[in-house]
Every structure is written in structure tokens, then in C-alpha cells.
Enzyme design. Structure first.
Site, PDB file in Angstrom:
ATOM      1  N   CYS A   2     -10.156  45.521 -68.268  1.00 55.77           N
ATOM      2  CA  CYS A   2     -11.737  45.703 -69.164  1.00 55.77           C
ATOM      3  C   CYS A   2     -11.905  44.473 -70.039  1.00 55.77           C
ATOM      4  O   CYS A   2     -10.851  43.897 -70.366  1.00 55.77           O
ATOM      5  CB  CYS A   2     -11.530  46.943 -70.184  1.00 55.77           C
ATOM      6  SG  CYS A   2     -11.200  48.444 -69.272  1.00 55.77           S
ATOM      7  N   ARG A  27     -11.413  39.414 -64.331  1.00 58.00           N
ATOM      8  CA  ARG A  27     -10.295  40.521 -64.783  1.00 58.00           C
ATOM      9  C   ARG A  27     -10.276  41.622 -64.083  1.00 58.00           C
ATOM     10  O   ARG A  27      -9.346  42.337 -64.288  1.00 58.00           O
ATOM     11  CB  ARG A  27     -10.441  40.587 -66.528  1.00 58.00           C
ATOM     12  CG  ARG A  27     -10.260  39.551 -67.286  1.00 58.00           C
ATOM     13  CD  ARG A  27     -11.042  39.858 -68.681  1.00 58.00           C
ATOM     14  NE  ARG A  27     -10.338  40.796 -69.397  1.00 58.00           N
ATOM     15  CZ  ARG A  27      -9.174  40.728 -70.238  1.00 58.00           C
ATOM     16  NH1 ARG A  27      -8.988  39.133 -70.310  1.00 58.00           N
ATOM     17  NH2 ARG A  27      -8.717  41.465 -71.093  1.00 58.00           N
ATOM     18  N   TRP A  75     -12.406  48.635 -66.086  1.00 58.56           N
ATOM     19  CA  TRP A  75     -11.541  49.046 -65.071  1.00 58.56           C
ATOM     20  C   TRP A  75     -10.923  50.538 -65.012  1.00 58.56           C
ATOM     21  O   TRP A  75     -10.229  50.585 -66.024  1.00 58.56           O
ATOM     22  CB  TRP A  75     -10.501  47.860 -65.080  1.00 58.56           C
ATOM     23  CG  TRP A  75      -9.590  47.846 -63.834  1.00 58.56           C
ATOM     24  CD1 TRP A  75      -9.763  47.078 -62.507  1.00 58.56           C
ATOM     25  CD2 TRP A  75      -8.251  48.439 -63.726  1.00 58.56           C
ATOM     26  NE1 TRP A  75      -8.772  47.236 -61.896  1.00 58.56           N
ATOM     27  CE2 TRP A  75      -7.871  48.247 -62.330  1.00 58.56           C
ATOM     28  CE3 TRP A  75      -7.452  49.489 -64.410  1.00 58.56           C
ATOM     29  CZ2 TRP A  75      -6.444  48.467 -61.849  1.00 58.56           C
ATOM     30  CZ3 TRP A  75      -6.375  49.843 -63.777  1.00 58.56           C
ATOM     31  CH2 TRP A  75      -5.997  49.450 -62.466  1.00 58.56           C
ATOM     32  N   ASN A 101     -11.076  48.158 -75.044  1.00 56.26           N
ATOM     33  CA  ASN A 101     -10.227  48.064 -73.917  1.00 56.26           C
ATOM     34  C   ASN A 101      -8.870  48.346 -74.305  1.00 56.26           C
ATOM     35  O   ASN A 101      -8.529  48.326 -75.463  1.00 56.26           O
ATOM     36  CB  ASN A 101     -10.317  46.224 -73.946  1.00 56.26           C
ATOM     37  CG  ASN A 101      -9.283  45.660 -72.784  1.00 56.26           C
ATOM     38  OD1 ASN A 101      -8.815  46.465 -72.072  1.00 56.26           O
ATOM     39  ND2 ASN A 101      -9.151  44.376 -72.852  1.00 56.26           N
ATOM     40  N   GLY A 102      -8.140  49.133 -73.711  1.00 52.77           N
ATOM     41  CA  GLY A 102      -6.895  49.716 -73.816  1.00 52.77           C
ATOM     42  C   GLY A 102      -6.866  51.117 -73.293  1.00 52.77           C
ATOM     43  O   GLY A 102      -7.748  51.436 -72.574  1.00 52.77           O
ATOM     44  N   GLU A 479       7.871  35.671 -53.582  1.00 51.52           N
ATOM     45  CA  GLU A 479       6.458  35.505 -54.075  1.00 51.52           C
ATOM     46  C   GLU A 479       5.764  35.298 -52.914  1.00 51.52           C
ATOM     47  O   GLU A 479       4.309  35.596 -53.013  1.00 51.52           O
ATOM     48  CB  GLU A 479       6.618  34.137 -55.086  1.00 51.52           C
ATOM     49  CG  GLU A 479       5.079  33.692 -55.489  1.00 51.52           C
ATOM     50  CD  GLU A 479       4.451  34.501 -56.111  1.00 51.52           C
ATOM     51  OE1 GLU A 479       4.852  35.463 -56.439  1.00 51.52           O
ATOM     52  OE2 GLU A 479       3.043  34.096 -56.484  1.00 51.52           O
ATOM     53  N   LYS A 483       2.070  37.194 -52.372  1.00 54.39           N
ATOM     54  CA  LYS A 483       0.743  36.338 -52.093  1.00 54.39           C
ATOM     55  C   LYS A 483      -0.194  36.951 -50.890  1.00 54.39           C
ATOM     56  O   LYS A 483      -0.967  37.178 -51.098  1.00 54.39           O
ATOM     57  CB  LYS A 483       0.839  34.972 -52.439  1.00 54.39           C
ATOM     58  CG  LYS A 483       1.177  33.963 -53.272  1.00 54.39           C
ATOM     59  CD  LYS A 483       0.104  33.750 -54.465  1.00 54.39           C
ATOM     60  CE  LYS A 483       0.100  35.001 -55.170  1.00 54.39           C
ATOM     61  NZ  LYS A 483       0.750  35.113 -56.335  1.00 54.39           N
ATOM     62  N   GLU A 486      -1.244  40.597 -51.389  1.00 57.89           N
ATOM     63  CA  GLU A 486      -2.351  41.182 -52.277  1.00 57.89           C
ATOM     64  C   GLU A 486      -3.611  40.316 -52.162  1.00 57.89           C
ATOM     65  O   GLU A 486      -4.515  41.074 -52.448  1.00 57.89           O
ATOM     66  CB  GLU A 486      -1.682  40.620 -53.800  1.00 57.89           C
ATOM     67  CG  GLU A 486      -1.716  39.158 -54.056  1.00 57.89           C
ATOM     68  CD  GLU A 486      -1.344  38.760 -55.432  1.00 57.89           C
ATOM     69  OE1 GLU A 486      -1.496  39.339 -56.254  1.00 57.89           O
ATOM     70  OE2 GLU A 486      -0.778  37.806 -55.442  1.00 57.89           O
ATOM     71  N   HIS A 502      21.169  44.723 -42.001  1.00 55.52           N
ATOM     72  CA  HIS A 502      21.521  45.946 -42.459  1.00 55.52           C
ATOM     73  C   HIS A 502      20.472  47.067 -42.612  1.00 55.52           C
ATOM     74  O   HIS A 502      20.302  47.934 -43.211  1.00 55.52           O
ATOM     75  CB  HIS A 502      22.002  45.690 -43.971  1.00 55.52           C
ATOM     76  CG  HIS A 502      22.880  44.963 -44.067  1.00 55.52           C
ATOM     77  ND1 HIS A 502      24.565  45.312 -43.515  1.00 55.52           N
ATOM     78  CD2 HIS A 502      23.445  43.554 -44.558  1.00 55.52           C
ATOM     79  CE1 HIS A 502      25.438  44.174 -43.797  1.00 55.52           C
ATOM     80  NE2 HIS A 502      24.559  43.300 -44.086  1.00 55.52           N
ATOM     81  N   LYS A 601      -6.630  41.153 -63.237  1.00 54.56           N
ATOM     82  CA  LYS A 601      -6.070  39.626 -63.623  1.00 54.56           C
ATOM     83  C   LYS A 601      -4.943  40.043 -64.763  1.00 54.56           C
ATOM     84  O   LYS A 601      -3.847  39.649 -64.865  1.00 54.56           O
ATOM     85  CB  LYS A 601      -7.080  38.860 -64.244  1.00 54.56           C
ATOM     86  CG  LYS A 601      -6.548  37.305 -64.680  1.00 54.56           C
ATOM     87  CD  LYS A 601      -5.861  36.900 -63.183  1.00 54.56           C
ATOM     88  CE  LYS A 601      -5.088  35.538 -63.775  1.00 54.56           C
ATOM     89  NZ  LYS A 601      -4.191  35.064 -62.549  1.00 54.56           N
TER      90      LYS A 601
HETATM   91  C1  F6R Z   1       0.195  38.238 -58.500  1.00 51.97           C
HETATM   92  C2  F6R Z   1      -0.159  38.258 -60.083  1.00 51.97           C
HETATM   93  C3  F6R Z   1       0.542  39.300 -60.672  1.00 51.97           C
HETATM   94  C4  F6R Z   1       1.081  38.912 -62.247  1.00 51.97           C
HETATM   95  C5  F6R Z   1       1.676  39.932 -62.851  1.00 51.97           C
HETATM   96  C6  F6R Z   1       2.134  39.508 -64.381  1.00 51.97           C
HETATM   97  O1  F6R Z   1      -0.489  36.989 -58.053  1.00 51.97           O
HETATM   98  O2  F6R Z   1      -0.749  37.517 -60.561  1.00 51.97           O
HETATM   99  O3  F6R Z   1       1.704  39.786 -60.077  1.00 51.97           O
HETATM  100  O4  F6R Z   1       2.047  37.876 -61.870  1.00 51.97           O
HETATM  101  O5  F6R Z   1       0.469  41.115 -63.274  1.00 51.97           O
HETATM  102  O6  F6R Z   1       0.949  39.042 -65.100  1.00 51.97           O
HETATM  103  P1  F6R Z   1       1.455  38.025 -66.383  1.00 51.97           P
HETATM  104  O7  F6R Z   1       1.873  36.989 -65.817  1.00 51.97           O
HETATM  105  O8  F6R Z   1      -0.011  37.771 -66.791  1.00 51.97           O
HETATM  106  O9  F6R Z   1       2.142  38.989 -67.104  1.00 51.97           O
END
Ligand code: F6R
Length: 606
Positions: A2, A27, A75, A101-102, A479, A483, A486, A502, A601
């Protein structure tokens, strides 16, 4: 997740609020709304879906008169993404509007109590209890009503409130959810993050937990949770407005991938003085280092994978055991942490709920805490004993790129810095040179791989992709797979290459794509054997070796090249072609790259 905005001043509020909400779109959200006060009446406009529909509904704000208002992107957590559940929520008497927000953890009890007292609920949200509580406690003074309301709430909240009895005023309250005040000329603002403010002002105040603000066009007053007025430092936002715009790229993600050489340079260069790594912000920690018996790194998602990559350098150089733990697991694991533990907590946003909770848990057990954070003034930064900021600038795409690489760069620097201060470093000048070379090498990794879009066209229809690697290369595989899945929605999994036999190798069939990271010379031969194993079962192998590694060059079907580097630090370079691959695969599949479905985000809920 949010987003909140608030405005009071001399211009029409609605267009300012809509503009702010657009800046917060990244976000992640599924509905939006604004409430504007005019001549003692509050009007609310809400939509399910995009801000564009809210702009359409309000004629870009022109049909909503008034100079004071609040806005929200939601959200959905409690209740579906409908217009009824969208914020702002109104009190039954129409005098108050609230955005939140929260999460209000005790909302069920409060809701039952308020219903017993005759309040009518219009939504399924946890938020609505707040506006009814404010109405219940209001006896002519909004601030008092807010303090009483906040005392009843459990959980996390950033609140924006307007009251029709107080024209020209907006109220902001913060508890464990980000909220920043913007100070303008005859106008003032609040927002969940600075991207919504920079078009209007660069002077900001970061509210802390338990603080309230009362804003009018020409005044800002801040109070603690007992109602005592306090004064706060005004900070200046230094980054460019353009940093939060696409600048000619199709997507923020591509722009942010391309910004990585500059972001890593901005993170590394100022910390190297006289050929040594120096963190002034850690002066207090240095005398405590000899007492550290283990380092625990905790974070979520990519930030956790950055920790996995950094662990090797910290352990190798400092000779201190390093554990990596997912924050969402650590917080509930009754962790073996004490005053000899150094907790390194990593977060781009600094607002990730699980990361904050893990940090609190470890602090309570006596750990020394060091935060690696991008967003200045965020919760993680303010809770930790020490903070090292990555200097990635604003990261808008939901999938992190420059946030992640700058986190790893900081971990490498910490490894060199700690080892040097502990007297355990023999080859300091070479390592410092390697750190200084990282931005250049990241740029080379971009320039050396013009074939990425073509490879993406080859692989974009795959049902599943496997990423393999060993040691530091395994950290990159984790990672790389995240990427890919997602943003392209293709199933992608990472395996430590030695684990294939395994179980996972059962999944390898004709034309199955396997992406093999092979930059770590200590395990390169072993990874090569794994490449041969999967190839003999029909896999198509896309390998990422250092550019002169002939053995891998001849074994793989396709190649992405990595410029030569010290293998200890190479993950930060290896990931870059994989980010590009994920980007172009997602593009070929027509995905919403900057706002992937179901993702937000900054993940401010558990
Ligand atoms: C993936 C991504 C998420 C964040 C995770 C932690 O591309 O962006 O996996 O890395 O949600 O977010 P932060 O770093 O903001 O704590």
C-alpha cells in the site's frame, strides 16, 4: 505494498494526490482512492484497478474541488480488491477519512466492540476500525482522538487522516510502517516514500515509530505518542528526480540493470581511502570485532541471496563462521544468538516485515546489529546499531537488480574491512583493486553479451529452466532463478550442481534448458562434469564461464561471457547477464515486467 499520500496547500489537492499515487504505483496495488476536503465536506473517489481509472473518474482531479486531501493505493490483504474495500474509509458521521498502510492485528476484537457500540461497517478491511475509533474518541480535538486510537491498535500502521472540522489540516501517524513528511513553500505533504514527494520538495522529515504529525499549508508540528511536541531534523533528498523516471528505457528494470556500474561505483568508491576500505559509520563496531564469534546474515528474497553470495567472502577473509538465515524462518526459530553474534540484516526497502521482526528478535537476544539498507531513514536503518547504506538510488522495478548488486558490493567491502581490522588480511591491495574494478567489470558483462535477446527468443517458451552452480556460483544460480520466475512466470529452480544426482536429474529430459554458472575455478571441473551429465540426458546447456575458459566453451550449447575477475567477488558480475536474460524472456512473453503479478515492491506484511 500500500502507498499513502497527503497534501495541504494552496493548489487543488486532487491532481497532486493523483500524481503522488502514480509515483507509488511501483510498490504494487490493486485499488486506489482519494478523499478531498472542501467547504467542510469530505468527498471520496475510489476505483478497483489502476490509478488511470481514478484519473478518468475524476477528470484528472479537476472534478474534485478542495485544497486538502489524502490518497491511497491498496494491495489487498483483508478483503478482496473491491471499491468498498479500497481506501480512504469514512467515519459513519462523514467527518473523518482515513488511509492506512500496514496491518491491524487486533481488528477483529475492535470491530466486534465497535459494532456493539452501534458503528456500521462498509468494508471487510482491518483499516475501517481505525476511522470508527477516531470518531468514537473525538471530543473536539483530533490529536487527542488519534492518540487514544493509536493506543488501542496492535500491529503496523502508517495513517493519513483528515477531519472536516479542521479545514486545511492533514494528520499522519507512524508505527512500524514508513511515513515521510515533505516540506514545501506554503504547502506540505506526507507519503510512504520519497518518490511521491521529489516533484514538489526535497526537504523531508522521517517520522519514527510512535510519532504523529499535524500539517497545515504553512506549519508542521510533530508529537510523540504521549502528545508532547518534539522537534525533528529536516533531511535533504539529494538524488535526481530523473533517477525515478524511465529515461528512455522501455522498463525501469532495464534502466536499473544498466545503472548497475554507476550504482556499484557510488557504493564502493567513497568507502575506499588511501587504498583501504573504510566505513566511518562502523567506527563504534571495530573495537567489538575481536569478540564476534559468528556472523548471522538475515534477509528475504533477493536480499537473502545477496547474503548467500557475501557469506563466502566474509568467511574466507575474516575466518569467522557465517550463517545465512531467511528472516521469515529466523524470527520463529528460537535462534542461538547472543552478544557475541554480529547480525547483518540486508534490505533494499528497509521496510520488509519479516526482516524487521528478525532484527528485533536478534537485538532482544543481545546481538550486535548491522543493517545494509538502500532507503535512507527506513525502519531497518533506524532499528539497527549500525547502518551501511547502499547507494543504488531509487529502485522502482519490483524485481530488484541494482539493489541486489550494491548489497553484495557492501558485503564484499565489509569482508575486506573486517579482515583488515582483525589483522587477518594478507592481500589487501589486490582485493581493494578488485573492488574498485567491479563497476568496470559489470559494464563489460553488459557489453560482452549482445546475444541475450536472441537467447531469450530461443528459451522463452520453455516450461522450466534449471540453474546450477557450486559454491559462489550456486549463490548466483539462486538469484538467477528467482529473477527468471518472478518476471517471466516460467518455472525456474536453482540447484547446487552436486545435488543434481540426488533427485533433480530425474527432471532432465530432451531439450530441457540448464543454465550453468561456471566461474569459480576451485569447482569448475566438477561443474563441467555436471554439464556433461545433463547434456548426455538431452539438456540444452547455456553456460556462463570466464571468457577464456575453453573447456566450458566447447562443452556448452550456448554461452554468456563473464569478464575475468577474482572468483570470490565474481557473483556480482555473473548475475548481470542473467538479469538481462530474465528481462528479455519476460519481454518476449509479453509480461508486465516492472509490476509482476501478485508481487509488491516492499513487503510490509508477514
Ligand atoms: C526479488 C525481490 C525480493 C526482495 C525481497 C526483500 O526481485 O525484489 O525478493 O529482495 O522482498 O526486499 P527488501 O530488500 O526490500 O527487504
Amino acid at each position: 505494498m500500500c502507498g499513502i499520500v497527503g497534501f495541504t496547500g494552496r493548489q487543488s489537492a486532487a491532481p497532486v494526490l493523483l500524481d503522488g499515487l502514480k509515483k507509488l504505483e511501483y510498490r504494487g496495488y490493486d485499488s486506489a482512492g482519494i478523499a478531498v476536503m472542501d467547504n467542510g465536506t469530505i468527498s471520496v473517489n475510489k476505483v478497483r484497478g489502476r490509478i488511470a481509472s481514478l484519473c478518468e473518474k475524476t477528470g484528472d482531479g479537476a472534478s474534485v474541488p478542495g485544497f486538502t486531501g489524502i490518497g491511497h493505493t491498496r494491495w489487498a490483504t483483508h478483503g478482496a480488491p473491491t471499491e468498498e474495500n479500497a481506501h480512504p474509509h469514512l467515519s459513519n458521521d462523514g467527518r473523518f477519512a482515513v488511509v492506512h498502510n500496514g496491518i491491524i492485528e487486533n481488528y477483529i476484537v475492535l470491530r466486534e466492540e465497535l459494532i456493539r457500540d452501534g458503528y456500521r461497517f462498509q468494508s471487510e478491511t482491518d483499516t475501517e476500525v481505525i476511522v470508527h475509533l477516531i470518531e468514537m474518541y473525538y471530543a473536539g480535538n483530533v490529536r487527542d482522538a488519534l492518540i487514544k486510537t493509536a493506543n488501542r491498535l496492535r500491529g503496523s500502521y502508517a495513517l493519513g487522516v483528515i477531519c472536516s472540522e479542521e479545514p486545511g489540516k492533514i494528520y499522519a501517524v507512524r508505527e512500524a510502517s514508513p511515513l515521510i513528511l515533505g516540506i514545501g513553500m506554503d504547502e506540505n505533504f506526507f507519503a510512504s516514500d520519497v518518490t511521491a514527494l521529489v516533484n514538489h520538495t526535497r526537504n523531508v522529515v522521517y517520522l519514527e515509530d510512535g510519532e504523529f504529525a499535524e500539517l497545515s499549508g504553512n506549519d508542521i508540528r510533530i508529537f510523540d505518542c504521549s502528545g508532547r511536541e518534539i522537534s525533528k531534523k529536516v533531511s535533504r533528498i539529494t538524488w535526481d528526480v530523473q533517477a525515478a523516471e524511465k529515461g528512455g528505457y522501455d522498463h525501469f528494470m532495464l534502466k536499473e540493470i544498466m545503472e548497475q556500474p554507476a550504482a556499484v561505483r557510488a557504493t564502493v568508491a567513497p568507502r575506499i581511502k588511501d587504498g583501504k576500505v573504510d566505513f566511518e559509520e562502523l567506527a563504534g563496531l571495530v573495537p567489538e570485532l575481536p569478540d564476534v564469534s559468528k556472523i548471522v546474515i538475515t534477509a528475504c528474497g533477493s536480499a537473502y541471496y545477496a547474503g548467500c553470495a557475501g557469506k563466502y567472502a566474509l568467511e574466507r577473509l575474516c575466518r569467522i563462521p557465517v550463517e545465512t538465515q531467511l528472516a521469515s524462518e529466523l524470527r520463529y526459530s528460537d535462534p542461538l544468538i547472543d552478544s557475541r553474534t554480529l547480525l547483518i540484516v540486508i534490505s533494499q526497502s528497509g521496510e520488509t516485515a519479516d526482516t524487521i521482526a528478525a532484527l528485533r528478535e536478534c537485538r532482544a537476544r543481545g546481538a550486535k546489529t548491522l543493517a545494509v539498507v538502500n532507503v535512507v531513514g527506513s525502519s531497518v536503518a533506524s532499528l539497527a546499531d549500525y547502518t551501511v547504506y547502499t547507494r543504488a538510488g531509487p529502485e522502482i522495478a519490483v524485481a530488484t537488480t541494482k539493489g541486489y548488486t550494491t548489497q553484495i558490493a557492501v558485503l564484499y567491502m565489509l569482508a575486506v574491512f573486517f579482515a583488515e581490522r582483525l589483522g587477518r588480511l594478507d592481500d589487501a591491495p589486490e582485493l581493494v583493486e578488485e573492488l574498485q574494478a567491479l563497476p568496470r567489470r559489470i559494464q563489460q558483462a553488459i557489453d560482452m553479451n549482445p546475444s541475450v535477446p536472441a537467447l531469450a527468443r530461443k528459451y522463452h517458451e520453455s516450461r522450466a529452466l534449471f540453474f546450477i552452480g557450486r559454491n559462489t556460483d550456486y549463490a548466483v544460480a539462486l538469484e538467477g532463478a528467482l529473477k527468471m520466475k518472478e518476471i517471466s512466470y516460467i518455472h525456474a529452480e536453482a540447484y547446487a550442481a552436486g545435488e543434481l544426482k540426488h533427485g533433480t536429474i530425474a527432471l532432465i529430459e530432451e531439450h530441457c534448458p540448464v543454465i550453468a554458472l561456471c566461474c569459480n575455478p576451485s569447482v569448475m571441473e566438477k561443474t563441467l562434469s555436471n554439464i556433461v551429465e545433463v547434456k548426455s540426458r538431452g539438456a540444452e546447456v547455456l553456460a556462463l564461464p570466464f571468457r577464456d575458459n575453453r573447456r566450458i566453451l566447447s562443452a556448452a550449447d550456448d554461452l554468456l561471457f563473464i569478464p575475468d575477475a577474482d572468483a570470490l567477488f565474481s557473483p556480482v558480475i555473473e548475475i548481470v547477464p542473467l538479469q538481462l536474460l530474465a528481462y528479455y524472456v519476460a519481454k518476449a512473453n509479453g509480461c508486465d515486467i516492472d509490476k509482476p503479478k501478485n508481487l509488491a515492491k516492499s513487503v510490509t506484511v508477514e
